[in-house]
Design an enzyme around this catalytic site. Structure first.
Site, mmCIF file in Angstrom:
data_model
loop_
_atom_site.group_PDB
_atom_site.id
_atom_site.type_symbol
_atom_site.label_atom_id
_atom_site.label_comp_id
_atom_site.label_asym_id
_atom_site.label_seq_id
_atom_site.Cartn_x
_atom_site.Cartn_y
_atom_site.Cartn_z
ATOM 1 N N ASN A 1 0.852 -1.192 0.000
ATOM 2 C CA ASN A 1 0.000 0.000 0.000
ATOM 3 C C ASN A 1 0.887 1.240 0.000
ATOM 4 O O ASN A 1 1.984 1.217 0.563
ATOM 5 C CB ASN A 1 -0.889 0.017 1.242
ATOM 6 N N HIS A 2 0.417 2.281 -0.592
ATOM 7 C CA HIS A 2 1.153 3.542 -0.600
ATOM 8 C C HIS A 2 0.343 4.600 0.152
ATOM 9 O O HIS A 2 -0.875 4.497 0.293
ATOM 10 C CB HIS A 2 1.437 3.998 -2.025
#
Length: 206
Positions: free
Chosen positions: A73-74
């Protein structure tokens, strides 16, 4: 052809990368597969070129090649979502890595039940739970929880049908055959092959 034998110690290909994980008995990890911070249950296997991080995988799971479980995830809420904002040491910044961000990643573990089959190239997104006995079709992208003994496929993955009727699924989960001893698994193997799921539960269920 040499017979490959599995045993109480995990079978891990020399090119696989295992980090801070627990692997059960009779497990196998294929070539170029990465597993990190994951509990990987007895008799489960993952074929080549897979990736699992921050997950719990039950027993007797069959995970095909090129499967990715809990991809990165960013930080989309920041001005930049790039690695440099949390893997900062790699870029020579004195602030150091963002441990709070990695804590957020770890909090969104994937949970996979027992006797789950995940097809070639499927992606299981962060925070998803997949119930016992479920099937995930090839190349599916699973963004939501999957009910036990259902079959899902597509992008995003959607219900195709039930693998077994709900009442039978509940009886299978109550039977918990995946917790049987290795010896009992061997003794009941002829019936596991020959009987329908319903007949098997009738014979061995309480």
């Amino acid at each position: 052809m040499t017979l490959k034998m599995l045993g109480t110690e995990p079978t891990i290909h020399e090119t696989a990368n295992i980090r801070e994980s627990t692997l059960g008995r009779y497990t196998e990890v294929g070539a170029r597969t990465m597993i990190a911070e994951t509990d990987f249950g007895d008799y489960s296997y993952i074929v080549h070129d897979g990736s699992i991080i921050y997950a719990t995988v039950g027993k007797f799971c069959s995970i095909a090649a090129f499967v990715r479980i809990n991809p990165g995830n960013h930080a989309t809420w920041r001005a930049s979502q790039h690695h440099y904002t949390y893997r900062s040491r790699q870029y020579g910044f004195d602030l150091g890595d963002d441990e709070e961000f990695f804590g957020w990643r770890r909090a969104h573990r994937v949970a996979i039940g027992n006797d789950v089959w995940i097809g070639h190239g499927a992606v299981i997104m962060p925070g998803v739970t997949i119930g016992d006995g479920a099937v995930v079709g090839s190349s599916a992208v699973v963004t939501k929880d999957v009910e036990p003994y259902t079959i899902v496929a597509g992008v995003p993955a959607k219900l195709i049908k039930r693998r077994h009727p709900e009442a039978l699924a509940e009886r299978l989960m109550a039977l918990k055959w995946w917790d049987w001893s290795h010896e009992k698994l061997g003794e009941t193997l002829p019936d596991m092959r020959a009987l329908s799921a319903e007949a098997f539960v009738e014979k061995y269920g309480a």
